[in-house]
Design a protein around this motif. Structure first.
Motif, PDB file in Angstrom:
ATOM      1  N   GLN A   1      28.750   1.494 -10.490  1.00 43.46           N
ATOM      2  CA  GLN A   1      28.589   1.840 -11.861  1.00 43.46           C
ATOM      3  C   GLN A   1      27.396   1.814 -12.289  1.00 43.46           C
ATOM      4  O   GLN A   1      26.778   2.816 -12.865  1.00 43.46           O
ATOM      5  N   VAL A   2      26.862   0.550 -12.605  1.00 46.65           N
ATOM      6  CA  VAL A   2      25.615   0.127 -12.867  1.00 46.65           C
ATOM      7  C   VAL A   2      24.775  -0.261 -11.798  1.00 46.65           C
ATOM      8  O   VAL A   2      25.170  -1.741 -11.340  1.00 46.65           O
ATOM      9  N   CYS A   3      23.691   0.343 -11.261  1.00 46.65           N
ATOM     10  CA  CYS A   3      23.072  -0.267 -10.157  1.00 46.65           C
ATOM     11  C   CYS A   3      21.649  -0.489 -10.490  1.00 46.65           C
ATOM     12  O   CYS A   3      21.004   0.207 -11.573  1.00 46.65           O
ATOM     13  N   VAL A   4      21.142  -1.086  -9.652  1.00 50.47           N
ATOM     14  CA  VAL A   4      19.600  -1.483  -9.690  1.00 50.47           C
ATOM     15  C   VAL A   4      18.832  -0.719  -8.768  1.00 50.47           C
ATOM     16  O   VAL A   4      19.131  -0.826  -7.562  1.00 50.47           O
TER      17      VAL A   4
ATOM     18  N   PRO B   1      31.590   3.081 -21.364  1.00 45.69           N
ATOM     19  CA  PRO B   1      31.250   4.484 -21.068  1.00 45.69           C
ATOM     20  C   PRO B   1      29.686   4.650 -20.608  1.00 45.69           C
ATOM     21  O   PRO B   1      29.026   5.295 -21.276  1.00 45.69           O
ATOM     22  N   MET B   2      29.486   4.242 -19.426  1.00 45.15           N
ATOM     23  CA  MET B   2      27.951   4.367 -19.136  1.00 45.15           C
ATOM     24  C   MET B   2      27.972   4.293 -17.658  1.00 45.15           C
ATOM     25  O   MET B   2      28.742   3.690 -16.795  1.00 45.15           O
ATOM     26  N   ARG B   3      26.933   4.708 -16.840  1.00 47.76           N
ATOM     27  CA  ARG B   3      26.613   4.828 -15.611  1.00 47.76           C
ATOM     28  C   ARG B   3      24.845   4.626 -15.683  1.00 47.76           C
ATOM     29  O   ARG B   3      24.246   5.497 -16.349  1.00 47.76           O
ATOM     30  N   PHE B   4      24.480   3.903 -14.496  1.00 41.10           N
ATOM     31  CA  PHE B   4      23.244   3.939 -14.407  1.00 41.10           C
ATOM     32  C   PHE B   4      22.912   3.868 -12.878  1.00 41.10           C
ATOM     33  O   PHE B   4      23.265   2.930 -12.070  1.00 41.10           O
ATOM     34  N   CYS B   5      21.699   4.640 -12.429  1.00 44.03           N
ATOM     35  CA  CYS B   5      21.662   4.962 -10.935  1.00 44.03           C
ATOM     36  C   CYS B   5      22.858   5.050 -10.293  1.00 44.03           C
ATOM     37  O   CYS B   5      22.830   4.677  -9.023  1.00 44.03           O
ATOM     38  N   CYS B   6      23.825   5.805 -10.568  1.00 45.49           N
ATOM     39  CA  CYS B   6      25.069   5.905 -10.003  1.00 45.49           C
ATOM     40  C   CYS B   6      25.860   7.137 -10.568  1.00 45.49           C
ATOM     41  O   CYS B   6      26.927   6.559 -11.401  1.00 45.49           O
ATOM     42  N   PRO B   7      25.439   8.122 -10.366  1.00 48.97           N
ATOM     43  CA  PRO B   7      26.163   9.525 -11.123  1.00 48.97           C
ATOM     44  C   PRO B   7      27.391   9.586 -10.631  1.00 48.97           C
ATOM     45  O   PRO B   7      27.872   9.183  -9.799  1.00 48.97           O
ATOM     46  N   PRO B   8      28.331  10.106 -11.580  1.00 51.91           N
ATOM     47  CA  PRO B   8      29.660  10.604 -11.263  1.00 51.91           C
ATOM     48  C   PRO B   8      29.641  11.427 -10.208  1.00 51.91           C
ATOM     49  O   PRO B   8      28.972  12.416 -10.121  1.00 51.91           O
ATOM     50  N   GLU B   9      31.039  11.577  -9.369  1.00 45.79           N
ATOM     51  CA  GLU B   9      30.677  12.458  -8.133  1.00 45.79           C
ATOM     52  C   GLU B   9      32.104  12.578  -7.816  1.00 45.79           C
ATOM     53  O   GLU B   9      33.024  12.003  -8.116  1.00 45.79           O
ATOM     54  N   ALA B  10      32.222  13.810  -6.838  1.00 47.65           N
ATOM     55  CA  ALA B  10      33.328  14.213  -6.000  1.00 47.65           C
ATOM     56  C   ALA B  10      32.622  14.385  -4.867  1.00 47.65           C
ATOM     57  O   ALA B  10      31.467  14.914  -4.716  1.00 47.65           O
ATOM     58  N   SER B  11      33.790  14.414  -3.769  1.00 51.95           N
ATOM     59  CA  SER B  11      32.888  14.525  -2.472  1.00 51.95           C
ATOM     60  C   SER B  11      33.732  15.698  -1.580  1.00 51.95           C
ATOM     61  O   SER B  11      34.861  15.553  -1.699  1.00 51.95           O
ATOM     62  N   LEU B  12      33.126  16.325  -0.958  1.00 51.26           N
ATOM     63  CA  LEU B  12      33.826  17.400   0.193  1.00 51.26           C
ATOM     64  C   LEU B  12      33.267  16.975   1.454  1.00 51.26           C
ATOM     65  O   LEU B  12      32.240  16.750   2.162  1.00 51.26           O
ATOM     66  N   LEU B  13      34.423  16.522   2.125  1.00 50.90           N
ATOM     67  CA  LEU B  13      34.377  16.145   3.584  1.00 50.90           C
ATOM     68  C   LEU B  13      34.813  17.107   4.528  1.00 50.90           C
ATOM     69  O   LEU B  13      35.914  17.710   4.354  1.00 50.90           O
TER      70      LEU B  13
END
Length: 305
Positions: free
Chosen positions: A237-240, A281-293
């Motif tokens: 969620q919050v990445c360096v 309610p925050m994200r940093f260097c980790c955008p919200p996503e879905a995945s198509l496998l």
């Protein structure tokens, strides 16, 4: 005096700008990740799995709802929801609205802890040295979110409830066997109920869980599952930058906090998720996503793209 105050003011300004970006920009900067997963027998047709997780939906998050609805244009053959769909008592309707036309496609789901328990305020720094599992152990309160309503609505659409259950679906021309468990983060997982070797007559075997706990992943692998899908971690969620996640909030190691990885001879996909807890309610260097496998023959691609 200017020099005395300039540094603290600059730090405060940078902090405010970072928080604004993390809460207003990146939190709504949805991404689709794509992976090929070589788990099918040679010559078998590929199938596409849309993996969604951790929406933590609250009424009014229109951008999230509209973006998830738009994923139907990908024409997935199967939708997998690995839990934490709700973030509010009134979120079942908006979540079903988000899925929209995807509900007409084959789907499976399991619960996450936040499908049962509403979010509470807590110090996010605690995740660095411990998980939030003990919070639920101490509270021992009754679920206060409408998880049964969520499940009945998804089942009514034809989706398989895989909470501590085995299931089977025909996806295109493929016979797909599923094993799923309820959320280990709140001690609702009962792997013994699904334990045992997979059916070799099925074309592919998928293990579905909310939290990627190694003790359960190891059992999925031992029983012969080809691919395991999980969420829960939010990718940190919050990445360096240049380091990555500070914590995983479960037993999985940091390098596998999100994305597709080999796991003891099988494959593991951990979604970084669509949302955040309403209390963080925050994200940093980790955008919200879905995945198509895309499941492809083993003679095909052997690494994430």
């Amino acid at each position: 005096m200017r020099k005395l105050y300039s540094a603290p003011l600059a730090l405060a300004g940078a902090g405010a700008a970072t928080f604004g970006y993390a809460s207003l920009v990146e939190r709504n900067w949805f991404r689709l990740r794509r992976f090929d997963v070589p788990v099918l027998a040679p010559g078998r047709p590929s199938v596409r799995i849309l993996h969604v997780s951790d929406a933590h939906l609250t009424p009014g998050r229109r951008r999230l709802i509209d973006w998830v609805r738009s994923l139907d244009a990908l024409e997935p053959d199967l939708v997998v929801n690995t839990g934490d769909s709700l973030g509010h008592r009134d979120a079942v309707g908006p979540f079903l609205d988000a899925l929209g036309p995807l509900l007409d496609r084959p789907g499976v789901f399991v619960y996450g802890s936040n499908d049962l328990y509403s979010p509470t305020f807590k110090n996010p720094l605690r995740y660095i040295w411990r998980t939030s599992k003990s919070d639920y152990a101490r509270r021992r309160r009754e679920p206060d979110l409408p998880y049964r309503e969520l499940a009945s609505s998804l089942r009514a659409a034809g989706w398989l409830d895989l909470n501590n259950r085995i299931g089977r679906l025909k996806i295109g021309s493929l016979d797909v066997e599923f094993g799923g468990i309820d959320d280990s983060h709140i001690n609702r997982d009962r792997y013994d109920k699904i334990a045992g070797p997979v059916d070799p007559q099925a074309d592919v075997h998928l293990g579905i869980t909310h939290s990627p706990e190694p003790r359960n992943l190891d059992r999925f692998v031992a029983d012969g599952y080809d691919l395991m899908l999980a969420g829960h971690t939010h990718g940190g969620q919050v990445c360096v930058p240049f380091y990555g996640a500070l914590a995983t909030n479960c037993g999985i190691d940091r390098p596998r906090v999100k994305g597709l990885h080999e796991y003891n001879g099988a494959w593991l996909h951990v979604s970084a998720g669509l949302g955040t807890s309403p209390t963080a309610p925050m994200r940093f260097c980790c955008p919200p996503e879905a995945s198509l496998l895309t499941l492809v023959p083993r003679e095909g691609r052997t690494s994430p793209r």
